[in-house]
Structure formats: C-alpha cells, structure tokens
Motif scaffolding. Sequence first.
Motif, mmCIF file in Angstrom:
data_model
loop_
_atom_site.group_PDB
_atom_site.id
_atom_site.type_symbol
_atom_site.label_atom_id
_atom_site.label_comp_id
_atom_site.label_asym_id
_atom_site.label_seq_id
_atom_site.Cartn_x
_atom_site.Cartn_y
_atom_site.Cartn_z
ATOM 1 N N LYS A 36 -28.853 -0.025 18.410
ATOM 2 C CA LYS A 36 -30.042 0.834 18.357
ATOM 3 C C LYS A 36 -30.763 0.694 17.019
ATOM 4 N N LEU A 37 -29.994 0.377 15.965
ATOM 5 C CA LEU A 37 -30.589 0.178 14.643
ATOM 6 C C LEU A 37 -31.069 -1.254 14.431
ATOM 7 N N GLY A 38 -30.849 -2.113 15.431
ATOM 8 C CA GLY A 38 -31.336 -3.484 15.340
ATOM 9 C C GLY A 38 -30.318 -4.495 14.849
ATOM 10 N N HIS A 39 -29.044 -4.131 14.828
ATOM 11 C CA HIS A 39 -27.991 -5.040 14.392
ATOM 12 C C HIS A 39 -27.149 -5.448 15.599
ATOM 13 N N GLN A 40 -27.113 -6.745 15.898
ATOM 14 C CA GLN A 40 -26.295 -7.241 17.007
ATOM 15 C C GLN A 40 -24.880 -7.506 16.487
ATOM 16 N N VAL A 41 -23.930 -6.691 16.909
ATOM 17 C CA VAL A 41 -22.541 -6.844 16.502
ATOM 18 C C VAL A 41 -21.674 -6.789 17.753
ATOM 19 N N ASP A 42 -20.817 -7.797 17.916
ATOM 20 C CA ASP A 42 -19.911 -7.835 19.059
ATOM 21 C C ASP A 42 -18.844 -6.769 18.885
ATOM 22 N N ARG A 43 -18.571 -6.017 19.931
ATOM 23 C CA ARG A 43 -17.597 -4.925 19.839
ATOM 24 C C ARG A 43 -16.190 -5.426 19.546
ATOM 25 N N LYS A 44 -15.918 -6.694 19.849
ATOM 26 C CA LYS A 44 -14.573 -7.243 19.668
ATOM 27 C C LYS A 44 -14.213 -7.443 18.196
ATOM 28 N N LYS A 58 -20.363 -19.363 7.781
ATOM 29 C CA LYS A 58 -19.972 -18.352 6.795
ATOM 30 C C LYS A 58 -21.201 -17.731 6.150
ATOM 31 N N ALA A 59 -22.235 -18.528 5.879
ATOM 32 C CA ALA A 59 -23.467 -17.996 5.291
ATOM 33 C C ALA A 59 -24.141 -17.012 6.245
ATOM 34 N N ALA A 118 -25.215 -11.296 7.797
ATOM 35 C CA ALA A 118 -25.050 -10.179 8.735
ATOM 36 C C ALA A 118 -24.308 -9.024 8.069
ATOM 37 N N ALA A 119 -23.305 -9.342 7.264
ATOM 38 C CA ALA A 119 -22.553 -8.298 6.562
ATOM 39 C C ALA A 119 -23.429 -7.596 5.528
ATOM 40 N N GLN A 120 -24.268 -8.362 4.854
ATOM 41 C CA GLN A 120 -25.154 -7.769 3.853
ATOM 42 C C GLN A 120 -26.186 -6.846 4.505
ATOM 43 N N ALA A 121 -26.620 -7.203 5.715
ATOM 44 C CA ALA A 121 -27.581 -6.358 6.425
ATOM 45 C C ALA A 121 -26.965 -5.011 6.790
ATOM 46 N N LEU A 122 -25.657 -4.959 6.935
ATOM 47 C CA LEU A 122 -24.989 -3.710 7.306
ATOM 48 C C LEU A 122 -24.576 -2.866 6.111
ATOM 49 N N GLU A 123 -24.771 -3.375 4.893
ATOM 50 C CA GLU A 123 -24.396 -2.603 3.717
ATOM 51 C C GLU A 123 -25.238 -1.342 3.622
ATOM 52 N N GLY A 124 -24.571 -0.231 3.414
ATOM 53 C CA GLY A 124 -25.264 1.035 3.270
ATOM 54 C C GLY A 124 -25.676 1.681 4.581
ATOM 55 N N VAL A 125 -25.356 1.064 5.716
ATOM 56 C CA VAL A 125 -25.710 1.643 7.011
ATOM 57 C C VAL A 125 -24.739 2.774 7.327
ATOM 58 N N LYS A 126 -25.286 3.919 7.695
ATOM 59 C CA LYS A 126 -24.463 5.051 8.113
ATOM 60 C C LYS A 126 -24.879 5.417 9.528
ATOM 61 N N LEU A 127 -23.906 5.524 10.383
ATOM 62 C CA LEU A 127 -24.163 5.816 11.786
ATOM 63 C C LEU A 127 -23.830 7.255 12.091
ATOM 64 N N THR A 128 -24.540 7.802 13.071
ATOM 65 C CA THR A 128 -24.221 9.115 13.593
ATOM 66 C C THR A 128 -24.002 8.952 15.083
ATOM 67 N N PHE A 156 -16.696 -10.299 10.466
ATOM 68 C CA PHE A 156 -17.644 -11.314 10.905
ATOM 69 C C PHE A 156 -17.039 -12.716 10.846
ATOM 70 N N HIS A 157 -16.174 -12.933 9.865
ATOM 71 C CA HIS A 157 -15.582 -14.241 9.589
ATOM 72 C C HIS A 157 -14.251 -13.947 8.908
ATOM 73 N N LYS A 158 -13.365 -14.922 8.852
ATOM 74 C CA LYS A 158 -12.073 -14.617 8.244
ATOM 75 C C LYS A 158 -12.186 -14.267 6.765
ATOM 76 N N ASP A 159 -13.276 -14.680 6.110
ATOM 77 C CA ASP A 159 -13.494 -14.345 4.709
ATOM 78 C C ASP A 159 -14.564 -13.282 4.506
ATOM 79 N N VAL A 160 -15.229 -12.856 5.576
ATOM 80 C CA VAL A 160 -16.333 -11.907 5.458
ATOM 81 C C VAL A 160 -16.011 -10.661 6.281
#
Length: 147
Positions: free
Chosen positions: A104-112, A62-63, A68-78, A132-136
């Motif tokens: 491409k921005l350096g964040h590994q996120v599974d498409r699923k 969970k940590a 990982a969720a905090q790293a994506l805060e404020g990310v805007k994609l085009t 990312f997690h059932k609580d996150v």
Amino acid sequence: MKLILKENVADLGYKDDVVEVKNGYGRNYLIPQGKAVIASEAALKQLAENQRQRAHKLAQIKAEAEAAAQALEGVKLTIGAKTSSTGTVFGSVNAIQIAEALEKLGHQVDRKIISIKEPVKEVGVYTATIKFHKDVVTEVEFEVVAE
C-alpha cells in the motif's frame, strides 16, 4: 557429508554454498528433494567456474537489494487487527499482512522474505526482519492497533 546447495535452505545456507551436514539429512532429504548435490571434486570445480561467471550478476542483484532495503529505512507501518476488549488480537498478525501494508505504501516485498521473531497476538509495537539478500537485511517497525 559435504554438499553443494542448489537452492536456499532455511537455517542451513544459500544457493551454491558448500555445507557440512549429517549423512541422513543429506541422503534422505536434501539430495532426493533436489536441494543439494554431493560436493565431489568435479562438482566443486564446476561450482567455481559458475561463480566466476556469475560474479557481476550477483553484484547487480546485491545492489538492487541494497536499494530496496534503503527505501524501507525509516518506514513505520500501522496494521489494524480485530481485537478483544483486553487488547488481544483475534488470530495473529503475520508476514502476509506486513507485505500488504508495505505494498500500500508502494514497496513490493515478497512475504516469504519477511520474518517475525515472536507471534504477534497483542496490540503494540513490533519489529519484522526482511532478508533481501544474504548480506542485505533490514528491519521494519510496525504497530498493531485495534480496528
């Protein structure tokens, strides 16, 4: 019918959850597919022991999910897409394209774990939900532009 889930099942629950389902769904789909077992007294005791032993591992997972969720805060994609002259996208923008843009921005996120509420078929700004997690859970804004 009470069942213990052996893996995550969309719109039902997560691994090791005890869920109540209709008899046919449990007997004809979940149990034969290996996604669940009947919640007998012995199975519930074994589940409780397993959860007790895995408690510290789950806290670590969970940590990591929160980081990982905090790293994506404020990310805007085009995301560029082929469009018609009216701004309609040929095909649609899906989770695969969002995962590639995040990579491409350096964040590994599974498409699923990426979900989009409505199909993206026009140029504009949309929101994707990443579990990312059932609580996150986090949301990422993305803009679809014409190539």
